[in-house]
Design an enzyme around this catalytic site. Structure first.
Site, short mmCIF file in Angstrom:
data_model
loop_
_atom_site.label_atom_id
_atom_site.label_comp_id
_atom_site.label_asym_id
_atom_site.label_seq_id
_atom_site.Cartn_x
_atom_site.Cartn_y
_atom_site.Cartn_z
N SER A 87 45.09 35.83 36.07
CA SER A 87 44.82 35.60 37.50
C SER A 87 45.50 36.64 38.38
O SER A 87 45.07 36.87 39.51
CB SER A 87 45.25 34.19 37.91
OG SER A 87 46.62 34.01 37.67
N THR A 134 38.80 34.26 51.13
CA THR A 134 37.85 33.78 50.12
C THR A 134 38.25 34.15 48.68
O THR A 134 37.71 33.59 47.74
CB THR A 134 36.43 34.34 50.39
OG1 THR A 134 36.52 35.76 50.52
CG2 THR A 134 35.84 33.74 51.65
N CYS A 157 54.08 39.65 42.45
CA CYS A 157 54.36 38.43 41.68
C CYS A 157 55.35 38.65 40.53
O CYS A 157 56.20 37.80 40.28
CB CYS A 157 53.06 37.87 41.13
SG CYS A 157 52.05 39.12 40.35
N ARG A 194 49.45 42.64 30.15
CA ARG A 194 48.50 41.57 30.52
C ARG A 194 48.22 40.76 29.25
O ARG A 194 47.87 41.34 28.21
CB ARG A 194 47.21 42.16 31.05
CG ARG A 194 46.23 41.15 31.57
CD ARG A 194 46.61 40.55 32.91
NE ARG A 194 46.55 41.53 33.98
CZ ARG A 194 47.20 41.42 35.13
NH1 ARG A 194 47.96 40.36 35.37
NH2 ARG A 194 47.12 42.36 36.05
N HIS A 234 53.49 34.06 35.05
CA HIS A 234 54.01 35.29 34.44
C HIS A 234 55.33 34.96 33.74
O HIS A 234 56.27 34.42 34.35
CB HIS A 234 54.26 36.35 35.52
CG HIS A 234 53.01 36.94 36.10
ND1 HIS A 234 51.75 36.66 35.67
CD2 HIS A 234 52.86 37.86 37.10
CE1 HIS A 234 50.86 37.36 36.38
NE2 HIS A 234 51.51 38.09 37.25
N LYS A 249 56.33 49.00 40.89
CA LYS A 249 56.57 47.95 41.90
C LYS A 249 57.83 47.16 41.53
O LYS A 249 58.68 46.88 42.37
CB LYS A 249 55.39 46.99 41.99
CG LYS A 249 54.19 47.57 42.73
CD LYS A 249 53.06 46.55 42.76
CE LYS A 249 51.75 47.21 43.15
NZ LYS A 249 50.58 46.41 42.88
N THR A 287 50.30 32.97 41.23
CA THR A 287 49.52 32.92 42.48
C THR A 287 50.11 31.92 43.48
O THR A 287 49.66 31.85 44.61
CB THR A 287 48.02 32.61 42.24
OG1 THR A 287 47.88 31.31 41.67
CG2 THR A 287 47.38 33.65 41.34
N GLN A 325 51.92 38.97 31.60
CA GLN A 325 51.34 38.55 32.88
C GLN A 325 49.94 37.94 32.70
O GLN A 325 49.08 38.48 31.99
CB GLN A 325 51.27 39.75 33.83
CG GLN A 325 52.67 40.25 34.18
CD GLN A 325 52.69 41.39 35.18
OE1 GLN A 325 53.46 42.32 35.01
NE2 GLN A 325 51.88 41.33 36.23
N1 LIG Z 1 50.07 42.65 40.35
C1 LIG Z 1 50.17 41.36 39.75
C2 LIG Z 1 49.68 40.31 40.71
C3 LIG Z 1 50.38 38.99 40.53
O1 LIG Z 1 49.86 37.94 40.15
C4 LIG Z 1 49.41 41.30 38.46
O2 LIG Z 1 48.60 42.20 38.23
O3 LIG Z 1 49.63 40.38 37.68
#
Ligand SMILES: N[C@@H](CC=O)C(=O)O
Length: 344
Positions: free
Chosen positions: A179, A11, A150, A235, A242, A205, A323, A176
Site C-alpha cells: 500500500s 480520492t 512512512c 517491498r 512496514h 528519505k 497509511t 514495506q
Molecule cells: N514511500 C513509502 C510510502 C509509505 O507508505 C513506500 O513506498 O512504502
C-alpha cells in the site's frame, strides 16, 4: 470546538484513509474534498475507487468533489490535509498557503526545505515554531507543515527514545507493504511470491528526514542531528504495515532494560489521535508482525520487539501502519497539534 477541514487529493489511497479517520473525529468536520480535474464535479462516491476496509461514510459519498485550486475551496475551511502526488503538491500547496490556508501535508515535496517544519508531534512538536520564519520569509498568511515518509515515521520515535544514550549510527533494513506504493504502485505479477529490494528514493528519505526530525530548533533554524543513518528498503507482499530491522549504536552502553525504560518513557500527547503508549514493546521474539500488530492504537502506535544487545548498542524490530501512522494519521495528528498551538 469544531474546525472545518478539507482534503486536497482526497480520492487516492491516503485520501481515503483521511476520510476514514475524519469520520467521527471529535474536533474536525470534513467540508471539502478536492481531486483532479477529471473528478471535479462528480460525487465522491463516483470519483473514488473506494478500497479502505470500512464502507464510505454515507455523508461523504454525496459530497461533490472540487477542483484542486484555492478558488474552489470555501473560505470557511480552516485547515487542509494534503495527499496530492508530490509533483502536483509542489505547485499547488504554495498557492493554498499564499491564499491563507494552513496545510498539513503528507506529500513528499519540500520536506527538507529549511523553512518547512517536518513534524512528528511526540518527537519534535516544537519545530512548529519554524512557521514564524516560514511566514516571514515567504510572506504567506497560511502555513505548510509536513509529516515524514512512512518508513521514517516507523523508526524515528524509537530513535528519539534512544537518543538519551547518545545516538551515533543507525542501520535499518525495511520490509514495506504494497500500500506504500499506492493502488497502482506494484502489480500482482511483480510482488506475489517475490520481494523487490528497491524502492526509488526511499533510502535517502530515511537517511535525511531522520536527521531533521531529531534535530533541534534554535528559534531561527533547525540544526540537524549528526546521527549517521544508512537504510536498505525492500517491498514485500504484505498489504499494510512496514516492518523494520534496526541496529542503533550509541555513545553510552545500553542494555535491553535501559531500552525498555526509554521506550516506556516516550511521550504521549493529549491529542485525539495520539496513542497511549506511543511505543508498545513485545517480549515475544516473533512480534511485531504486520498482520497482527499494524492496527495497535488505532494504527497510530509503534510496535517494537526482538530487543537484543549488540557490541555497539541495540538491535530491534519496529512496525507501524504505513497509511495511518505513516501517512493520513500522521497529517491528522499534525493538524491536531496545529490547532492546539494556535496556528488554526
Ligand atoms: N514511500 C513509502 C510510502 C509509505 O507508505 C513506500 O513506498 O512504502
Amino acid at each position: 470546538m469544531s474546525v472545518n477541514v478539507g482534503i486536497l487529493g482526497g480520492t487516492g489511497a491516503v485520501g481515503q484513509r483521511f476520510i476514514q479517520l475524519l469520520d467521527g473525529h471529535p474536533d474536525f468536520e470534513l467540508v471539502a474534498i478536492t481531486a483532479s480535474d477529471e473528478s471535479a464535479g462528480k460525487s465522491y462516491r463516483e470519483a473514488a475507487k473506494w478500497r479502505v476496509d470500512s464502507p464510505i461514510p454515507n455523508w461523504v459519498g454525496d459530497i461533490e468533489v472540487r477542483a484542486t485550486e484555492p478558488e474552489a475551496v470555501p473560505d470557511d475551511v480552516d485547515l487542509l490535509f494534503s495527499s496530492l502526488p508530490s509533483g502536483v503538491a509542489e505547485v499547488v500547496e504554495p498557492q493554498f498557503t499564499e491564499a491563507g490556508y494552513v496545510v498539513s501535508s503528507n506529500s513528499s515535496n519540500s520536506r527538507m526545505a529549511d523553512d518547512v517544519p517536518l513534524v512528528i508531534p511526540e518527537v519534535n512538536g516544537e519545530h512548529l515554531d519554524l512557521l514564524e520564519v516560514q511566514q516571514d520569509e515567504r510572506g504567506w498568511d497560511g502555513a505548510l507543515v509536513k509529516n515524514p515518509n512512512c518508513s521514517t515515521i516507523t523508526m524515528v520515535p524509537t530513535l528519539a527514545a534512544l537518543d538519551r544514550f547518545g545516538l551515533e549510527t543507525v542501520h535499518v533494513s525495511t520490509l514495506q507493504a504494497v500500500s506504500g506504493a499506492g493502488y497502482d504502485g506494484v502489480t500482482s505479477m511483480e510482488i506475489i511470491d517475490n520481494v523487490i529490494p528497491h524502492i526509488g528514493g526511499e533510502e535517502s528519505k530515511m537517511e535525511t528526514e531522520s536527521r531533521k526530525l531529531l534535530g533541534s530548533f534554535d528559534g531561527s533554524e533547525i540544526e540537524q542531528h549528526d546521527v549517521d543513518v544508512s537504510a536498505s528498503c525492500n517491498r514485500v507482499p504484505t498489504l499494510d504495515g512496514h516492518l523494520e530491522n534496526v541496529w542503533a549504536e550509541t555513545a553510552e552502553d545500553i542494555d535491553t532494560d535501559d531500552a525498555r525504560d526509554a521506550f516506556a518513557d516516550a511521550p504521549t500527547l493529549d491529542l485525539p489521535s495520539a496513542p497511549d503508549p506511543l511505543i508498545e514493546v513485545f517480549e515475544n521474539p516473533d512480534r511485531p508482525q504486520p498482520r497482527l500488530d499494524r492496527t495497535l492504537g488505532g494504527g497510530m502506535q509503534i510496535a517494537v520487539g526482538g530487543l537484543q544487545e549488540t557490541s555497539g548498542g541495540l538491535q530491534y524490530n519496529c512496525l507501524a501502519h504505513n497509511t495511518i501512522r505513516g501517512a493520513a494519521g500522521a497529517s491528522l495528528l499534525n493538524g491536531e497539534l496545529l490547532v492546539r498551538e494556535g496556528w488554526v
